[in-house]
Structure formats: C-alpha cells, structure tokens
Design an enzyme around this catalytic site. Structure first.
Site, PDB file in Angstrom:
ATOM      1  N   SER A   1       0.719 -13.428  11.650  1.00 13.81           N
ATOM      2  CA  SER A   1       1.700 -12.339  11.673  1.00 13.81           C
ATOM      3  C   SER A   1       2.389 -12.159  13.025  1.00 13.81           C
ATOM      4  O   SER A   1       3.334 -11.378  13.128  1.00 13.81           O
ATOM      5  CB  SER A   1       1.009 -11.025  11.306  1.00 13.81           C
ATOM      6  OG  SER A   1       0.365 -11.167  10.072  1.00 13.81           O
TER       7      SER A   1
ATOM      8  N   CYS B   1       3.533  -5.924   7.020  1.00 11.04           N
ATOM      9  CA  CYS B   1       3.702  -6.142   5.586  1.00 11.04           C
ATOM     10  C   CYS B   1       4.091  -7.599   5.334  1.00 11.04           C
ATOM     11  O   CYS B   1       5.102  -8.082   5.811  1.00 11.04           O
ATOM     12  CB  CYS B   1       4.788  -5.213   5.053  1.00 11.04           C
ATOM     13  SG  CYS B   1       5.310  -5.629   3.389  1.00 11.04           S
TER      14      CYS B   1
ATOM     15  N   ASP C   1      -0.127  -9.936  -0.519  1.00  9.10           N
ATOM     16  CA  ASP C   1      -0.100  -9.207   0.742  1.00  9.10           C
ATOM     17  C   ASP C   1      -1.549  -8.988   1.157  1.00  9.10           C
ATOM     18  O   ASP C   1      -2.460  -8.994   0.334  1.00  9.10           O
ATOM     19  CB  ASP C   1       0.602  -7.857   0.557  1.00  9.10           C
ATOM     20  CG  ASP C   1       1.023  -7.283   1.886  1.00  9.10           C
ATOM     21  OD1 ASP C   1       2.231  -7.372   2.204  1.00  9.10           O
ATOM     22  OD2 ASP C   1       0.151  -6.768   2.631  1.00  9.10           O
TER      23      ASP C   1
ATOM     24  N   HIS D   1       2.446  -1.973   0.292  1.00 14.21           N
ATOM     25  CA  HIS D   1       2.858  -0.987   1.286  1.00 14.21           C
ATOM     26  C   HIS D   1       3.907  -0.036   0.746  1.00 14.21           C
ATOM     27  O   HIS D   1       4.372   0.830   1.464  1.00 14.21           O
ATOM     28  CB  HIS D   1       3.436  -1.713   2.521  1.00 14.21           C
ATOM     29  CG  HIS D   1       2.448  -2.590   3.209  1.00 14.21           C
ATOM     30  ND1 HIS D   1       1.559  -2.141   4.147  1.00 14.21           N
ATOM     31  CD2 HIS D   1       2.185  -3.908   3.081  1.00 14.21           C
ATOM     32  CE1 HIS D   1       0.805  -3.142   4.575  1.00 14.21           C
ATOM     33  NE2 HIS D   1       1.175  -4.240   3.921  1.00 14.21           N
TER      34      HIS D   1
END
Lengths: 660, 368
Positions: free
Chosen positions: A326, A384, A365, A371
């Site tokens: 991420s 996210c 996810d 989310h």
C-alpha cells in the site's frame, strides 16, 4: 609491379650505392662513438660512485605506500581510520629456505593456513627484496616472542604498519563496506606500480566505489642497505600522496537510533534529505562487523555469516526487492489526478471487493466488509484497496509504469555504492520482452495496490518518498558529501544532482495527496495514528504498507500466528516530515513484521524524531537556507569504479529473495 | 686476386667467407664465456644454447649455398608466407607472457615475426631492384605499404623490439636504394610536425606519463626504472678492468634482472670493465665493416640492397641493446646479437650472415 627492365644506368646506380655505403659507414662510427662515450662516462668517470653503490652497500628501492583516506560521517565522527599495528613479514631474498622458515615461525606464533596460502601467492608476484606480509595485527606477546628469536630467523621482520579499522564496524558495514587483502583477480585490474606497497583494497561499499580516491599515490625511496638488508642511508625519497578523506552525508547517531529501533528485527531503513538527495541513514538488519574482513576472515566465521538464513551480509537497502504494497497508494492517487484520470472530488463505493466487468474473480479489500463511500483522502488514510483496484484499471499499466518510473521506481538510483538492484515496475512491453506473454487486466488491478510483479528496494521507496515530498525534484541519492584532498585547505563539496524535475500540473493535486498522507498519522482513523503524539513540534505525512509474501487462496482466511515466521507479511512504512518544508524522507521495511502501522511506522517515528530534534522551531518551519556560494566549489562527477562481478560476488546466494 | 683465391680456395668453394666467419666465431666465443657467468654457471642452459648455435651455423652454411639470384626469385613467396603466418598468429597464436607471438605447429613452436626480419628486406630489395634506381615516388609509396603491413601486425602482438628491427631492416633497403635526402628530411619534419600537436592536444595525461616513463625509465624506479638503475650500477662498478670473470656482485646477487637475456651486456661490463667492452665493440665493428665491404663488392642491385640492410640491422641490434642497458635509450626487448641467450634470434642472425656469405661467394659465378 615494376618488372624488368627499362634501361638501367649502372653507373649512376653504382655511384648512389657507394655514396650511401659511405653514409652508413659514417653512421656506424658515430653510433659506436656514442656507445663508447657513454660507457666511458659510466665506467671511468663515475666509476667510484657506482662502486660505492655496488660493493659496500646495495641500493634498493622501497615502495612507500600512501596512507588511505579517512571516512567521516556528516558531523566529522570517524567511520574508517588507520590504526598502527604490527605486521610479520618475510623478505624472500634474505632467506634461503622459506619452507623451513615458515615451520619455525608457526612454532612461535599462530599461523592459519589462509595466511600461508596468501603469503605464497604474493611471493610469486613481488620482487625478491620486498617484504611480503605473513601475519597482520600481531599482539604484544607475539611481537615479543619474534623479536627475541629474530637473530635466528633470517629475512623475518616486524613492521609497524597502519591497518584499517572501523570504529562503527557493525553499524556501517553495509554502507562504508571494508577493505581486504588484494586477491588475484584484483591484481590484474589494479595499477601495478601504484599498488606496489599496498596490501589492501576496497572490497565493498564506499571503500570499493571510491577506491581510486581513497588509495592515494605511492611514493618510493632509494636506500642503501647493508648485506643483511638493513637500511643505512636514504639516497632519494619521493613522498607518497595520501588518499583523499571522504565526508559522508550519513549521520552515525541517526544510524544508531535506527539500528536500536530495529532491535532484533530483520529489514531495512533508508532516510534521505528531500532537499538534495543526501542519504542520512541507511540500515540493513541484521548487520555484521566489517573489521572481520580487513585481514582475512577465517572460513568458519565466513561460512556462518554467509549461510545464515537471516542473511547478515545481504545489503537489503539496495539489493532487497520487496512488493511495496500500500505504500504505492499516494503515488497512484497522484498519478490519477495529474493524468486527469480522476478529479479531486472522485469518490467510489467500496463493498469490500472489486470485480472486473464480466469476470467472477473477486479482488478483496483488506477490510472484509468494505470502507463504504471512499474519496481520495479516505483511500489513503484507511488504505482502501478497492479504490486503487478501480483507479489502476482506469489508468492502465503503461501510464502507471510511466508515472512511477519518473519517481525512480524500477530503475537503479545511481547511488554512489555499487551493486544496486533496479527493482521492477512492470509494463506491457516488459512482460512481452521478458516473460514472452501478453499483459492481463487482472495484473493491472493488483499492481494498483503494489502487489504482483512490482518490486522496490528500500532505497527506491525512500527516494520516491523524497521526490513526492519536495514537489517532484528527483535527486540522485548521494552518500559522499565532500572530498578532502590533503593539499586543499577545505573539502570540496559534491553538488546535488537532480535527475529530473517532474512537472506539476496542479498544485492542488499534490496538496490533496499530502493531506491524505498527513491524516494517516494525524487523524483518528489513520493507519499510523500511533505516531501522533500530543506535544509534537512538527507534522508527519506517511503511508503504511503490508506486503504479502505469498498469495492466499481465494476465500481462505488465515491467522498470522499460525504461519511460520518466515511466511508472515512484510511490514512497510514511508513518510516525510515536516509536512511543510520536508527535511527527511524515510522508508522502512520490516521483513515478516506483520502490519506496517504497528511495526514499521514506530521505527520511522523514532528516526524522524531524533533527526528533527536537532532543528529549532524556526528552522523546522522554514526551508533550509541554501548555503552561500563560498566555500562551495563545483566538483566534477566523482569517478566511481565501474560495477563488476566482484561487487556483488558475496551476495550471490541471495538471488532468490522472497516476493509476491 | 689469384693468390687470395688460393689461400681461401676451399672455403670459397664451400661458399664461406673466412674473414666473416672468424669474426663471428670470436664473438660467439666471448658470448659463451659471458653467458656461463650470467646464467649463474648453469651447464644445462649452456648446452641448450650450444645446440642452438650448432643449428644456427648449419642454417648459415646451407643458406650460403643458395645463390642471390635464387633468393631474389623466392623473395615474394617467402614474404607472402610470412605475412600469412603473422595474420594467423593474431588469430590463433599462442600467448606467452601476455604477448601473442607464437604459432604452434604441433611438433614445435615457431615465431613468424622472426622470419620477417629477413623476409621484409628481401621483398623490398626484390621490388626495388626491379625498377628504376633511385626509386620513383610511387614505388616508394608501395614500398612503404609493403613495410608497414608486417610491422603493424608485429607491433600488435605486441612485440615492440621486433617491429623496430623489422621496420629498420626495411627502411635501410629503401635508404640504400637512394631515396633522396630531401624526402628523408621531409619525412623527419612531418613526423615532428605530427607528434607535437598529438602530444599537446590528443594525448591524455596518463598516456603522456607512460611515454615519459618509457623515455626516462628512472622516473619510475618501482617499475621499469629498477632494471636501469641496477644495470647502470653493474656497468659503472666494472671500471677499467672489471671485477673479473664470475665475480660480478650485482649480477650474481640477483640485483640485475634478465641478466642472461636482454641485460647480458651489463654482466659483461661489470666483469670485464671498459677494456673488455672495447674488445667486444671492436669485434662487432670488425663484423660490420666486413659486411659493408661485402655489399660494396656485391653484384646486382638485389644483393647490394639486401646485404646492406642485413649489416645495418645488425648495427641497430647492437646500438639499441647497449643503449638500453646503459640508460640512454628506452627499454625495448632487443637482445645483444649472438651473445644473449635465446634461440630464434640467433638462427635469424646467422641466416642473415649466410646471405652475406652467399652474396660474396657467388660473385664470380655471376660474372661468368
């Protein structure tokens, strides 16, 4: 061809030939005259001079090795120095039976097989009157034993010499590297004359890449010696020119803070000053003591280091290829905005999974139930995945490749130590060329969260963060900050080198990403909110990442505790601070550390805190003033030794680093 | 002439020039004495050198039987074979000590560059003797091409010493053919005019340094200068009468490198002094004078050009070797002719003297 035969005038021909023969005769006499004159000068005129040199004393030429340049950190703390030590050496010319002598010596002091092997190799390449080292770093007791027996050991001498020492051998082993004894392969490439008195050369790190600057220029002295080779008088002396001292951008105190923060975890940390690309700290854990290598490491210790599963010899900062996870999200968000693929008010609904049109496969996810409504800020703050699956699909892999490449991903950074890996930022062209396959849309989707083929080195992640932090100025990371020649009054600074300036389409786009990253730390739901402390003098912008080491089967859930340690996720964190006028950009990877927010971020937090604490409030809130033009002088690019296979030879065993 | 012919009758019929032969025997005798000392009284090495000398003498006598006219006819073929082998050396040659000079023929190893020391002047003498003397400009240009091709191939091996000897052998042929002084001066000036800008603008610092070190080896006492320093001490400490045979301290204590090959002169100078040197130089001078005399008496352009080139190349050997060990010339690998240890150069040299003898003793037959 000129073949037979026009009318030849034999008379003219005869005359020419006789003339030329006379000239030849004349030249013969002249040349013999020159030789006779020269020999007369040597043998009659200077006879006494040469007789003195020849009969009573012998003249020999001794190489005077230059003193190797020192290496300092940014505050002048010494990282590599030369300490006096005693070396046992043998002059082959003065001994009749080397084998016997070696036997005698091995009874007096401890001689390892490797010492004798290296000694014999050097006997072959050096002149017979030159001392050849057998043992380095004799202790006081050994010096005493040999001194007492010296009279019955012809050709043996104890020489006080300088030996390389690294006061922070463990902390700087991956950066400063080390010197070691010259091996056979290096013999062929090093300049023979300049290394005639030198036993060591840089093997790794700064010591290797700056070898040409650190070594210096050999000197010599012509000496008269008596029959036993003792120097009686120096006839002529040309002093060696010491090597250049180097100042690093590295801050050894910061380096230690980082190492302490890692404790016994494995991983890497790189901290860069975004204003100029200076490398402030560079840590690869676990580390090892560089001093072990200086005078030949014994094979057992080496084997232990080399085969350990923790790979202490492996410089993770430039060799480790990790899926960035991420931590790529801020870059991709910016890519979407700057390419006009999405707008500032872009928003999606995250149900906890993402599907390509017409495909059943669900890209999940990390948050199983999703989310919900997610805008750009929230996508960064809460990391996210679905937002980025969708964004990646809209961007397409080639735009992602192009944008990330301008931040330095997938390329060697050009840092001034050797052996760096390029990482990987895939594209359709790359897959066709290397894998000989077409690109699948699903691969774009997972690349959107930094998985799949994407691999970055910790150095690249720090460099990318620095480039993001300073508004798109992509600098070459630089370890050496200044070079001090002994003849110069002040060191010459190495100027920062900007590789490229990424054009800013809209400042608001960048600010949006900065805002999201800041909220990762400074908002209630940020993934790295634990770094937020009430009395902080500055704000941090960052992004956590968790990179899967292996793929989890569809629909399977797994419990981390049940996984063997080595299969746990890598924890990542990238950050810069202060958010306005950034002074440090940092990337942390903790191997098998689990979650980025809980494991990697605190390490970065400690290093940022330690670094920024040295600035006053006023300095923190303003950009660092550009130093005055004097005494900075422009320097030409430093001649870095070309990478060759020796640079990474000892890291060969690490090719198969785990990834995605 | 009649009385002379009778005193030399037997040798003359055997195509041997007694005067030259006596000079050569004197030289070789002295050479063997020095080599015994320089080799550290190494009998095995002396035997090997003895065998080589024997072979060289046989080669000389055989070549002396071939008439210059036959040699002339064979020159182009010899040159083509030699050049082909030079190319072969670069492609498939054997490397010894970093230089690719040898062609491995299975049963023995052969050094084609050595053959070119004779093949090149023969080819040029053949070419120039077929045309106008003095040669016209276009003949000169072609001659230079014939010369340059093998010289460059040898220099690439790399073998600086041999390419120097081959190029001087060729240039002597052209010189003796009567190329005008104006052209010689012109080339000399062109050479200087080319060198100066190259030195100032084209060469890098380290290249200049390398050339300077070669010209003045004593500036690099840890490298090539070491040899020269030790050699000068050996020569200088010899004095007027020398330290006596087998008593040279420099050489016997191994201060002197390569003392039985390129630096053998220093051993001689140390042990026999200036008086010994005068004797050695006199013998050399005697051989050269006899050679020049033979060429002035020679019949036919080919014989004259070739003979003179052989004699003058012999002079170059002597001057370069002694100049080098006494520190007035750069160090290039040129042996002291017929004295230094080493096989192929001795055979080539003696073959050259065989040609001289042939030139001298086939004269009368040609006159018929």
């Amino acid at each position: 061809m000129v073949q037979k035969q026009h009318f030849k005038d034999h008379f003219i021909e005869q005359r020419i030939f006789h003339n030329r023969s006379l000239v030849a005769l004349f030249f013969t006499v002249i040349l013999f005259g020159i030789l006779t004159f020269r020999l007369f000068v040597l043998q009659i005129n200077n006879h006494e001079h040469f007789t003195t040199l020849s009969q009573n004393n012998r003249v020999s030429v001794q190489a005077l090795p230059p003193t190797r340049g020192l290496i300092y950190d940014r505050n002048g703390i010494i990282l590599a120095e030369n300490l006096p030590s005693y070396t046992l050496q043998i002059i082959p010319e003065q001994t009749s039976d080397i084998d016997n002598l070696l036997n005698e010596l091995s009874l007096l002091v401890n001689l390892r097989d490797i010492d004798i092997k290296k000694f014999r190799k050097e006997v072959r390449r050096k002149r017979r009157f030159e001392g050849i080292p057998l043992r380095f770093r004799l202790n006081d007791e050994e010096v005493a034993i040999i001194s007492v027996n010296l009279h019955r050991l012809p050709g043996v001498e104890i020489k006080a010499q300088l030996s390389r020492f690294y006061p922070y051998g463990k902390e700087t082993s991956h950066i400063v590297g080390y010197v070691g004894r010259i091996n056979e392969k290096e013999l062929k490439t090093l300049p023979v004359t300049n290394y005639s008195g030198t036993n060591h050369t840089g093997k790794l790190g700064i010591e290797k890449s700056y070898e040409a600057l650190l070594h210096g220029q050999v000197g010599y002295q012509k000496v008269e010696t008596n029959v036993r080779g003792r120097v009686l008088r120096v006839l002529e002396r040309s002093n060696p020119v010491p090597g250049n001292d180097l100042y690093l951008n590295l801050d050894i105190k910061l380096q230690k803070v980082a190492i302490d923060a890692f404790a016994d975890k494995r991983g890497a940390l790189v901290a860069i000053n975004p204003e100029n690309g200076h490398v402030l700290a560079m840590v690869s854990m676990p580390d090892y003591d560089a001093n072990l290598f200086v005078n030949g490491i014994d094979s057992k210790t080496y084997k232990a280091l080399n085969t350990s599963w923790e790979r202490p010899l492996y410089n993770r900062t430039i060799l480790g290829g990790y899926p960035p996870g991420s931590t790529t999200k801020p870059f991709f968000a910016l890519a979407g905005l700057e390419t006009n693929t999405i707008q500032l008010d872009h928003e999606i609904f995250c149900p906890g999974y993402y599907q390509l049109k017409g495909k059943a496969h669900k890209y999940r996810d990390w948050k199983k139930w999703g989310h919900g409504k997610t805008d750009i800020s929230k996508s960064i703050i809460q990391s996210c995945d679905v937002f980025y699956y969708d964004l990646a699909f809209q961007l397409g892999i080639d735009k992602m490749h192009q944008f990330m490449t301008s931040f330095g991903f997938g390329q060697r950074s050009g840092i001034d130590i050797l052996g760096e890996r390029s990482g990987l930022m895939p594209s359709k062209e790359w897959k066709k060329r290397v894998r000989k396959q077409v690109w699948f849309p699903g691969e774009t989707v997972i690349a959107g969260i930094g998985q799949g083929y994407v691999l970055v080195t910790p150095l690249q992640l720090a460099l990318g963060t620095a480039t993001l932090a300073n508004g798109g100025q992509h600098f070459k990371p630089q370890l050496v900050s200044a070079i001090q020649r002994k003849v110069d009054p002040v060191p010459r600074l190495v100027n920062p080198q900007m590789v490229r300036k990424i054009p800013i389409k809209r400042q608001e786009n960048w600010n949006e990403v900065y805002h999201g990253m800041k909220s990762v730390i400074h908002s209630a739901r940020g993934t790295a909110r634990r770094l937020n402390k009430p009395d902080m003098r500055y704000e941090i912008a960052g992004k956590t990442g968790t990179a899967q080491v292996f793929s989890v089967a569809q629909d399977a859930t797994y419990k981390e505790e049940e996984l063997e340690e080595r299969l746990k996720d890598h924890a990542l964190f990238m950050a810069f601070a202060p958010v306005k006028n950034p002074k440090i950009a940092i990337a942390v990877v903790v191997e098998n550390g689990g979650h980025g927010g809980s494991v990697a971020a605190p390490i970065a937090g400690k290093v940022i805190e330690a670094y920024l604490n040295q600035f006053s409030d006023e300095e923190l809130n303003n950009p660092t003033p550009i130093p005055p033009e004097e005494p900075i002088r422009k320097t030409t690019p430093i001649p870095v030794v070309k990478p060759d296979s020796t640079a990474s030879s000892q890291q060969k065993g690490h090719e198969d680093h785990p990834h995605g | 002439m009649a009385s002379r012919a009778s005193s030399q009758g037997l040798f003359f019929r055997l195509h041997i020039d007694l005067t030259l032969l006596l000079g050569l025997i004197a030289l070789i005798a002295i050479g063997q004495v020095i080599l015994y000392s320089a080799s550290g009284e190494n009998v095995a090495l002396m035997q090997r050198q003895g065998i080589r000398l024997g072979i060289a003498f046989v080669v000389m006598i055989i070549i002396a039987q071939i008439s210059p006219d036959a040699m002339r006819r064979w020159s182009p073929i010899l040159f083509i074979i030699g050049s082909t082998m030079l190319v072969a050396v670069l492609l498939i040659g054997t490397k010894v000590l970093g230089a690719q000079r040898w062609l491995d023929l299975g049963f023995f190893r052969f050094q084609p560059s050595e053959m070119m020391k004779l093949a090149v002047p023969m080819m040029l003498a053949w070419y120039l003797s077929g045309g106008h003397i003095p040669p016209r400009n276009r003949h000169l240009i072609i001659s230079l091409i014939i010369l340059l091709l093998p010289v460059l191939l040898i220099a690439k091996q790399p073998d600086l010493g041999t390419s120097l000897l081959v190029s001087s052998a060729g240039l002597f042929v052209i010189f003796m053919a009567g190329v005008s002084w104006r052209l010689i001066l012109g080339f000399a000036f062109a050479g200087i005019a080319f060198t100066i800008p190259m030195w100032l603008f084209l060469m890098r610092d380290y290249q200049r340094q390398r050339v300077l070190t070669m010209l003045n080896p004593e500036s690099d006492p840890l490298g090539s200068g070491y040899h020269i320093i030790q050699s000068k001490i050996a020569i200088g400490s010899g004095g007027t009468f020398g330290k006596g045979w087998l008593n040279g301290t420099q050489s016997h204590l191994e201060f002197l490198p390569e003392r039985h090959t390129d630096f053998i002169f220093s051993v001689f100078a140390e042990e026999f002094g200036f008086s010994g040197i005068l004797l050695l130089l006199s013998i050399y001078l005697f051989i050269i004078f006899r050679g020049i005399y033979i060429t002035t008496q020679a019949h036919g352009t080919f014989a004259r050009l070739l003979g003179a080139s052989i004699v003058l190349t012999f002079l170059v050997y002597i001057f370069v070797n002694i100049g080098m060990v006494s520190g007035i010339l750069p160090v290039v690998g040129v042996p002291l002719p017929l004295v230094s240890y080493g096989g192929t150069s001795i055979v080539t040299l003696m073959a050259g003297f065989g040609i001289l003898m042939s030139i001298h003793t086939h004269r009368k037959l040609l006159a018929h």
